[in-house]
Scaffold this motif. Structure first.
Motif, PDB file in Angstrom:
ATOM      1  N   LYS A 142       0.815  -1.128   0.023  1.00  0.00           N
ATOM      2  CA  LYS A 142       0.025   0.045  -0.167  1.00  0.00           C
ATOM      3  C   LYS A 142       0.774   1.353  -0.068  1.00  0.00           C
ATOM      4  CE  LYS A 142      -4.187  -2.047   1.877  1.00  0.00           C
ATOM      5  NZ  LYS A 142      -5.055  -1.960   3.131  1.00  0.00           N
ATOM      6  N   ALA A 143       0.387   2.214  -0.666  1.00  0.00           N
ATOM      7  CA  ALA A 143       1.023   3.537  -0.536  1.00  0.00           C
ATOM      8  C   ALA A 143       1.048   4.307   0.586  1.00  0.00           C
ATOM      9  CB  ALA A 143       0.658   4.459  -1.914  1.00  0.00           C
ATOM     10  N   TYR A 144       1.489   5.684   0.466  1.00  0.00           N
ATOM     11  CA  TYR A 144       1.359   6.590   1.891  1.00  0.00           C
ATOM     12  C   TYR A 144       1.878   5.708   3.063  1.00  0.00           C
ATOM     13  CZ  TYR A 144      -1.691   8.361  -1.609  1.00  0.00           C
ATOM     14  OH  TYR A 144      -2.516   8.799  -2.898  1.00  0.00           O
ATOM     15  N   LYS A 145       2.926   5.152   3.018  1.00  0.00           N
ATOM     16  CA  LYS A 145       3.656   4.653   4.487  1.00  0.00           C
ATOM     17  C   LYS A 145       4.866   5.043   4.549  1.00  0.00           C
ATOM     18  CE  LYS A 145       3.539   1.803   7.942  1.00  0.00           C
ATOM     19  NZ  LYS A 145       4.893   2.270   8.575  1.00  0.00           N
ATOM     20  N   SER A 146       5.693   5.786   3.749  1.00  0.00           N
ATOM     21  CA  SER A 146       7.048   6.067   3.516  1.00  0.00           C
ATOM     22  C   SER A 146       7.434   7.549   4.432  1.00  0.00           C
ATOM     23  CB  SER A 146       7.662   6.376   2.219  1.00  0.00           C
ATOM     24  OG  SER A 146       6.688   7.499   1.530  1.00  0.00           O
ATOM     25  N   HIS A 147       6.714   8.526   4.397  1.00  0.00           N
ATOM     26  CA  HIS A 147       7.017   9.479   5.156  1.00  0.00           C
ATOM     27  C   HIS A 147       5.858  10.466   5.503  1.00  0.00           C
ATOM     28  CE1 HIS A 147       6.368  12.357   1.768  1.00  0.00           C
ATOM     29  NE2 HIS A 147       6.780  11.435   1.145  1.00  0.00           N
ATOM     30  N   ILE A 148       6.108  11.569   6.519  1.00  0.00           N
ATOM     31  CA  ILE A 148       4.866  12.334   7.234  1.00  0.00           C
ATOM     32  C   ILE A 148       3.948  11.457   7.940  1.00  0.00           C
ATOM     33  CG2 ILE A 148       3.356  14.095   6.620  1.00  0.00           C
ATOM     34  CD1 ILE A 148       4.366  14.696   4.081  1.00  0.00           C
ATOM     35  N   LEU A 149       4.715  10.508   8.775  1.00  0.00           N
ATOM     36  CA  LEU A 149       3.891   9.471   9.429  1.00  0.00           C
ATOM     37  C   LEU A 149       3.138  10.248  10.673  1.00  0.00           C
ATOM     38  CD1 LEU A 149       6.317   6.490   8.850  1.00  0.00           C
ATOM     39  CD2 LEU A 149       4.035   7.268   7.830  1.00  0.00           C
ATOM     40  N   THR A 150       3.647  11.087  11.398  1.00  0.00           N
ATOM     41  CA  THR A 150       3.309  11.807  12.421  1.00  0.00           C
ATOM     42  C   THR A 150       1.780  12.241  12.538  1.00  0.00           C
ATOM     43  OG1 THR A 150       4.100  13.985  11.983  1.00  0.00           O
ATOM     44  CG2 THR A 150       5.598  12.533  13.217  1.00  0.00           C
ATOM     45  N   LYS A 151       1.381  12.773  11.370  1.00  0.00           N
ATOM     46  CA  LYS A 151       0.042  13.138  11.482  1.00  0.00           C
ATOM     47  C   LYS A 151      -0.918  11.810  11.146  1.00  0.00           C
ATOM     48  CE  LYS A 151       0.837  16.108   7.963  1.00  0.00           C
ATOM     49  NZ  LYS A 151       0.661  16.850   6.907  1.00  0.00           N
ATOM     50  N   LYS A 152      -0.456  10.910  10.729  1.00  0.00           N
ATOM     51  CA  LYS A 152      -1.234   9.648  10.646  1.00  0.00           C
ATOM     52  C   LYS A 152      -1.435   8.756  11.763  1.00  0.00           C
ATOM     53  CE  LYS A 152       0.585   9.572   5.847  1.00  0.00           C
ATOM     54  NZ  LYS A 152       1.590   9.408   4.937  1.00  0.00           N
ATOM     55  N   SER A 153      -2.847   8.288  11.914  1.00  0.00           N
ATOM     56  CA  SER A 153      -3.112   7.677  13.146  1.00  0.00           C
ATOM     57  C   SER A 153      -2.344   6.127  12.972  1.00  0.00           C
ATOM     58  CB  SER A 153      -4.675   7.589  13.333  1.00  0.00           C
ATOM     59  OG  SER A 153      -5.092   6.742  12.290  1.00  0.00           O
ATOM     60  N   SER A 154      -2.411   5.656  14.137  1.00  0.00           N
ATOM     61  CA  SER A 154      -1.744   4.442  14.539  1.00  0.00           C
ATOM     62  C   SER A 154      -2.454   3.429  13.651  1.00  0.00           C
ATOM     63  CB  SER A 154      -1.684   4.061  16.024  1.00  0.00           C
ATOM     64  OG  SER A 154      -0.548   4.774  16.630  1.00  0.00           O
ATOM     65  N   LYS A 155      -3.953   3.522  13.668  1.00  0.00           N
ATOM     66  CA  LYS A 155      -4.588   2.600  13.038  1.00  0.00           C
ATOM     67  C   LYS A 155      -4.619   2.435  11.641  1.00  0.00           C
ATOM     68  CE  LYS A 155      -9.511   1.483  12.579  1.00  0.00           C
ATOM     69  NZ  LYS A 155     -11.100   1.960  13.087  1.00  0.00           N
ATOM     70  N   ARG A 156      -4.444   3.827  11.048  1.00  0.00           N
ATOM     71  CA  ARG A 156      -4.355   4.135   9.641  1.00  0.00           C
ATOM     72  C   ARG A 156      -2.923   3.379   8.982  1.00  0.00           C
ATOM     73  NH1 ARG A 156      -4.134   9.896   6.841  1.00  0.00           N
ATOM     74  NH2 ARG A 156      -3.579   9.410   4.652  1.00  0.00           N
ATOM     75  N   LYS A 157      -1.702   3.496  10.099  1.00  0.00           N
ATOM     76  CA  LYS A 157      -0.450   2.984   9.592  1.00  0.00           C
ATOM     77  C   LYS A 157      -0.460   1.521   9.615  1.00  0.00           C
ATOM     78  CE  LYS A 157       1.470   6.235  12.445  1.00  0.00           C
ATOM     79  NZ  LYS A 157       2.455   7.038  13.300  1.00  0.00           N
ATOM     80  N   ARG A 158      -1.021   1.119  10.677  1.00  0.00           N
ATOM     81  CA  ARG A 158      -1.305  -0.247  10.914  1.00  0.00           C
ATOM     82  C   ARG A 158      -1.980  -0.950   9.606  1.00  0.00           C
ATOM     83  NH1 ARG A 158      -3.011   0.020  15.586  1.00  0.00           N
ATOM     84  NH2 ARG A 158      -5.000  -0.336  15.399  1.00  0.00           N
ATOM     85  N   GLY A 159      -2.817  -0.337   9.138  1.00  0.00           N
ATOM     86  CA  GLY A 159      -3.581  -0.803   7.700  1.00  0.00           C
ATOM     87  C   GLY A 159      -2.952  -0.885   6.667  1.00  0.00           C
ATOM     88  N   LEU A 160      -2.009   0.299   6.559  1.00  0.00           N
ATOM     89  CA  LEU A 160      -0.941   0.426   5.432  1.00  0.00           C
ATOM     90  C   LEU A 160       0.042  -0.507   5.395  1.00  0.00           C
ATOM     91  CD1 LEU A 160      -0.697   4.395   5.381  1.00  0.00           C
ATOM     92  CD2 LEU A 160      -1.931   3.045   3.860  1.00  0.00           C
ATOM     93  N   ARG A 161       0.288  -1.251   6.749  1.00  0.00           N
ATOM     94  CA  ARG A 161       1.477  -2.407   6.638  1.00  0.00           C
ATOM     95  C   ARG A 161       0.862  -3.623   5.668  1.00  0.00           C
ATOM     96  NH1 ARG A 161       1.740  -2.953  12.817  1.00  0.00           N
ATOM     97  NH2 ARG A 161       2.316  -0.975  13.264  1.00  0.00           N
ATOM     98  N   LYS A 162      -0.398  -3.818   5.729  1.00  0.00           N
ATOM     99  CA  LYS A 162      -0.857  -5.264   5.067  1.00  0.00           C
ATOM    100  C   LYS A 162      -0.584  -4.964   3.623  1.00  0.00           C
ATOM    101  CE  LYS A 162      -3.626  -6.309   8.830  1.00  0.00           C
ATOM    102  NZ  LYS A 162      -5.072  -6.301   9.412  1.00  0.00           N
ATOM    103  N   GLY A 163      -0.307  -6.045   3.040  1.00  0.00           N
ATOM    104  CA  GLY A 163      -0.373  -5.892   1.215  1.00  0.00           C
ATOM    105  C   GLY A 163      -1.857  -6.194   1.003  1.00  0.00           C
TER     106      GLY A 163
END
Length: 65
Positions: free
Chosen positions: A26-47
């Motif tokens: 998934k896209a949007y996981k490389s930088h500017i992670l501070t404003k993204k919620s933990s739930k959103r980042k966790r979802g982006l980990r999965k292929g």
């Protein structure tokens, strides 16, 4: 008949499964992670899988993978 060259950019981004589906990250996981919620980042980990319309195009780019 010469071999087809693999598109190296596509080879680094996509994998083929045994069933012939195309896996991607998934896209949007490389930088500017501070404003993204933990739930959103966790979802982006999965292929996930590429749509059927784009899968046929990508399979031509990575013929030997």
């Amino acid at each position: 008949m010469p071999k087809i060259k693999t598109h190296r950019g596509a080879a680094k981004r996509f994998c083929l499964t045994k069933n012939g589906k195309v896996k991607r990250a998934k896209a949007y996981k490389s930088h500017i992670l501070t404003k993204k919620s933990s739930k959103r980042k966790r979802g982006l980990r999965k292929g996930t899988y590429v749509s059927a319309a784009e899968a046929s195009i990508i399979k031509k780019l990575i013929p030997y993978k």
